[in-house]
Motif scaffolding. Sequence first.
Motif, PDB file in Angstrom:
ATOM      1  N   PRO A   4       0.838  -1.211   0.000  1.00  0.00           N
ATOM      2  CA  PRO A   4       0.000   0.000   0.000  1.00  0.00           C
ATOM      3  C   PRO A   4       0.872   1.260   0.000  1.00  0.00           C
ATOM      4  CG  PRO A   4       0.031  -1.005   2.179  1.00  0.00           C
ATOM      5  CD  PRO A   4       0.764  -1.946   1.259  1.00  0.00           C
ATOM      6  N   ARG A   5       0.360   2.280  -0.653  1.00  0.00           N
ATOM      7  CA  ARG A   5       1.055   3.571  -0.677  1.00  0.00           C
ATOM      8  C   ARG A   5       0.822   4.283   0.646  1.00  0.00           C
ATOM      9  NH1 ARG A   5       0.376   6.517  -6.500  1.00  0.00           N
ATOM     10  NH2 ARG A   5       1.401   4.903  -7.707  1.00  0.00           N
ATOM     11  N   LEU A   6       1.932   4.599   1.298  1.00  0.00           N
ATOM     12  CA  LEU A   6       1.833   5.312   2.561  1.00  0.00           C
ATOM     13  C   LEU A   6       1.834   6.822   2.348  1.00  0.00           C
ATOM     14  CD1 LEU A   6       4.271   3.132   4.691  1.00  0.00           C
ATOM     15  CD2 LEU A   6       1.775   3.003   4.580  1.00  0.00           C
ATOM     16  N   LEU A   7       2.446   7.252   1.247  1.00  0.00           N
ATOM     17  CA  LEU A   7       2.532   8.675   0.918  1.00  0.00           C
ATOM     18  C   LEU A   7       1.984   8.907  -0.486  1.00  0.00           C
ATOM     19  CD1 LEU A   7       6.233   9.287   2.057  1.00  0.00           C
ATOM     20  CD2 LEU A   7       4.177   9.913   3.334  1.00  0.00           C
ATOM     21  N   ASN A   8       1.274  10.012  -0.653  1.00  0.00           N
ATOM     22  CA  ASN A   8       0.847  10.345  -2.004  1.00  0.00           C
ATOM     23  C   ASN A   8       1.986  11.084  -2.717  1.00  0.00           C
ATOM     24  OD1 ASN A   8       0.680  13.193  -1.428  1.00  0.00           O
ATOM     25  ND2 ASN A   8      -1.381  12.894  -0.595  1.00  0.00           N
ATOM     26  N   ASP A   9       1.823  11.316  -4.003  1.00  0.00           N
ATOM     27  CA  ASP A   9       2.887  11.946  -4.787  1.00  0.00           C
ATOM     28  C   ASP A   9       3.270  13.317  -4.239  1.00  0.00           C
ATOM     29  OD1 ASP A   9       2.911   9.730  -6.407  1.00  0.00           O
ATOM     30  OD2 ASP A   9       2.076  10.735  -8.173  1.00  0.00           O
ATOM     31  N   ASP A  10       2.273  14.096  -3.834  1.00  0.00           N
ATOM     32  CA  ASP A  10       2.574  15.427  -3.308  1.00  0.00           C
ATOM     33  C   ASP A  10       3.403  15.347  -2.023  1.00  0.00           C
ATOM     34  OD1 ASP A  10       2.208  18.303  -3.745  1.00  0.00           O
ATOM     35  OD2 ASP A  10       1.177  18.225  -1.799  1.00  0.00           O
ATOM     36  N   GLN A  11       3.111  14.394  -1.174  1.00  0.00           N
ATOM     37  CA  GLN A  11       3.894  14.230   0.057  1.00  0.00           C
ATOM     38  C   GLN A  11       5.331  13.813  -0.261  1.00  0.00           C
ATOM     39  OE1 GLN A  11       1.032  11.440   1.715  1.00  0.00           O
ATOM     40  NE2 GLN A  11       0.626  12.831   3.432  1.00  0.00           N
ATOM     41  N   ILE A  12       5.472  12.953  -1.255  1.00  0.00           N
ATOM     42  CA  ILE A  12       6.815  12.538  -1.678  1.00  0.00           C
ATOM     43  C   ILE A  12       7.573  13.736  -2.233  1.00  0.00           C
ATOM     44  CG2 ILE A  12       8.098  11.182  -3.385  1.00  0.00           C
ATOM     45  CD1 ILE A  12       5.997   8.963  -2.985  1.00  0.00           C
ATOM     46  N   LEU A  13       6.921  14.514  -3.083  1.00  0.00           N
ATOM     47  CA  LEU A  13       7.577  15.692  -3.663  1.00  0.00           C
ATOM     48  C   LEU A  13       7.949  16.694  -2.576  1.00  0.00           C
ATOM     49  CD1 LEU A  13       5.408  16.153  -6.874  1.00  0.00           C
ATOM     50  CD2 LEU A  13       7.786  15.351  -6.749  1.00  0.00           C
ATOM     51  N   GLN A  14       7.115  16.839  -1.568  1.00  0.00           N
ATOM     52  CA  GLN A  14       7.434  17.735  -0.448  1.00  0.00           C
ATOM     53  C   GLN A  14       8.703  17.261   0.249  1.00  0.00           C
ATOM     54  OE1 GLN A  14       5.793  20.618   0.649  1.00  0.00           O
ATOM     55  NE2 GLN A  14       7.550  20.838   2.005  1.00  0.00           N
ATOM     56  N   ARG A  15       8.778  15.975   0.542  1.00  0.00           N
ATOM     57  CA  ARG A  15       9.963  15.432   1.209  1.00  0.00           C
ATOM     58  C   ARG A  15      11.214  15.604   0.369  1.00  0.00           C
ATOM     59  NH1 ARG A  15       9.103   9.669   4.200  1.00  0.00           N
ATOM     60  NH2 ARG A  15       7.561  10.322   5.727  1.00  0.00           N
ATOM     61  N   ILE A  44      11.321   5.958  -8.650  1.00  0.00           N
ATOM     62  CA  ILE A  44      11.257   5.457 -10.030  1.00  0.00           C
ATOM     63  C   ILE A  44       9.829   5.022 -10.352  1.00  0.00           C
ATOM     64  CG2 ILE A  44      12.005   3.595 -11.568  1.00  0.00           C
ATOM     65  CD1 ILE A  44      14.216   5.550 -11.189  1.00  0.00           C
ATOM     66  N   LYS A  45       9.201   4.313  -9.428  1.00  0.00           N
ATOM     67  CA  LYS A  45       7.844   3.826  -9.662  1.00  0.00           C
ATOM     68  C   LYS A  45       6.866   4.982  -9.842  1.00  0.00           C
ATOM     69  CE  LYS A  45       4.379   0.688  -7.856  1.00  0.00           C
ATOM     70  NZ  LYS A  45       4.032  -0.282  -6.836  1.00  0.00           N
ATOM     71  N   ARG A  46       7.038   6.015  -9.052  1.00  0.00           N
ATOM     72  CA  ARG A  46       6.101   7.141  -9.105  1.00  0.00           C
ATOM     73  C   ARG A  46       6.383   8.125 -10.243  1.00  0.00           C
ATOM     74  NH1 ARG A  46       3.349   8.082  -4.101  1.00  0.00           N
ATOM     75  NH2 ARG A  46       3.208   6.053  -3.110  1.00  0.00           N
ATOM     76  N   PHE A  47       7.687   8.364 -10.517  1.00  0.00           N
ATOM     77  CA  PHE A  47       8.025   9.448 -11.443  1.00  0.00           C
ATOM     78  C   PHE A  47       8.806   8.988 -12.672  1.00  0.00           C
ATOM     79  CE2 PHE A  47       7.654  11.081  -7.110  1.00  0.00           C
ATOM     80  CZ  PHE A  47       6.559  11.917  -7.284  1.00  0.00           C
ATOM     81  N   GLY A  48       9.171   7.718 -12.724  1.00  0.00           N
ATOM     82  CA  GLY A  48       9.789   7.148 -13.916  1.00  0.00           C
ATOM     83  C   GLY A  48      11.291   7.278 -14.007  1.00  0.00           C
ATOM     84  N   SER A  49      11.824   8.406 -13.577  1.00  0.00           N
ATOM     85  CA  SER A  49      13.263   8.661 -13.701  1.00  0.00           C
ATOM     86  C   SER A  49      13.627   9.891 -12.883  1.00  0.00           C
ATOM     87  CB  SER A  49      13.635   8.903 -15.168  1.00  0.00           C
ATOM     88  OG  SER A  49      13.008  10.088 -15.643  1.00  0.00           O
ATOM     89  N   ARG A  50      14.909  10.166 -12.829  1.00  0.00           N
ATOM     90  CA  ARG A  50      15.383  11.381 -12.165  1.00  0.00           C
ATOM     91  C   ARG A  50      14.785  12.608 -12.848  1.00  0.00           C
ATOM     92  NH1 ARG A  50      19.416  15.120 -12.882  1.00  0.00           N
ATOM     93  NH2 ARG A  50      20.524  15.828 -11.013  1.00  0.00           N
ATOM     94  N   ARG A  51      14.795  12.607 -14.177  1.00  0.00           N
ATOM     95  CA  ARG A  51      14.238  13.720 -14.937  1.00  0.00           C
ATOM     96  C   ARG A  51      12.730  13.851 -14.681  1.00  0.00           C
ATOM     97  NH1 ARG A  51      11.419  14.916 -19.125  1.00  0.00           N
ATOM     98  NH2 ARG A  51      11.816  16.823 -20.278  1.00  0.00           N
ATOM     99  N   GLY A  52      12.023  12.726 -14.618  1.00  0.00           N
ATOM    100  CA  GLY A  52      10.593  12.757 -14.326  1.00  0.00           C
ATOM    101  C   GLY A  52      10.318  13.367 -12.958  1.00  0.00           C
ATOM    102  N   LEU A  53      11.188  13.057 -12.010  1.00  0.00           N
ATOM    103  CA  LEU A  53      11.078  13.650 -10.675  1.00  0.00           C
ATOM    104  C   LEU A  53      11.319  15.156 -10.749  1.00  0.00           C
ATOM    105  CD1 LEU A  53      10.789  13.411  -7.590  1.00  0.00           C
ATOM    106  CD2 LEU A  53      13.220  12.817  -7.505  1.00  0.00           C
ATOM    107  N   LEU A  54      12.319  15.570 -11.515  1.00  0.00           N
ATOM    108  CA  LEU A  54      12.598  17.009 -11.667  1.00  0.00           C
ATOM    109  C   LEU A  54      11.414  17.735 -12.295  1.00  0.00           C
ATOM    110  CD1 LEU A  54      16.317  17.077 -12.861  1.00  0.00           C
ATOM    111  CD2 LEU A  54      15.400  17.946 -10.711  1.00  0.00           C
TER     112      LEU A  54
END
Length: 186
Positions: A4-15, A44-54
């Motif tokens: 289960p996902r403990l954090l949503n994408d916005d929480q991950i991006l905040q961290r 990687i699972k959420r954003f695909g790559s380092r660039r996707g995270l950026l």
Amino acid sequence: MARPRLLNDDQILQRVGDALGDVDAAWTLAGAAAAAGLHPATLIKRFGSRRGLLVALSQRWVSSIPSKPTSDDAHQELLAWVDSTCASEVAEDQMLTRIDMLVEDLRDPELRALLHDGWQRNIDYLTGLVNRARQDGQMREGISSVTIAHLLLDTAHGSLLRAAVTPGRRDTAPACTTQSLLEALT
């Protein structure tokens, strides 16, 4: 069965965003994940790559910039914006890392476009603040509000670069220069 996902994408991006604010060397996906208390596979699972995270971090930043004044006192809000541009607490290595990140954004067309959108949104926000401060009699008329917005943003960014070149000098503190400009225009 998937965990289960403990954090949503916005929480991950905040961290991750919080962790990158303290980085003092070129950052990696693994380093960003570790600093945010996450596993690299999560990113990687959420954003695909380092660039996707950026890209996701940049989109989040653009969305976070107000489009209009958020308080009844536009002049105080302008002062708060000036304070937010201060890098006096940023170490020399952190400043250089931020410049590296800027260059990385400038080299990537999508990241550069997001940076442009963010800066334009800042211009629109600052223009709204100046207009409101003028309506409230807190700033004098003269130079157009949009020109003042450009001057404030350019001064803040230029001061950050100057601080990176001469980090130990007190008179290069970005808030001091941007504050002086704002005082001259009020």
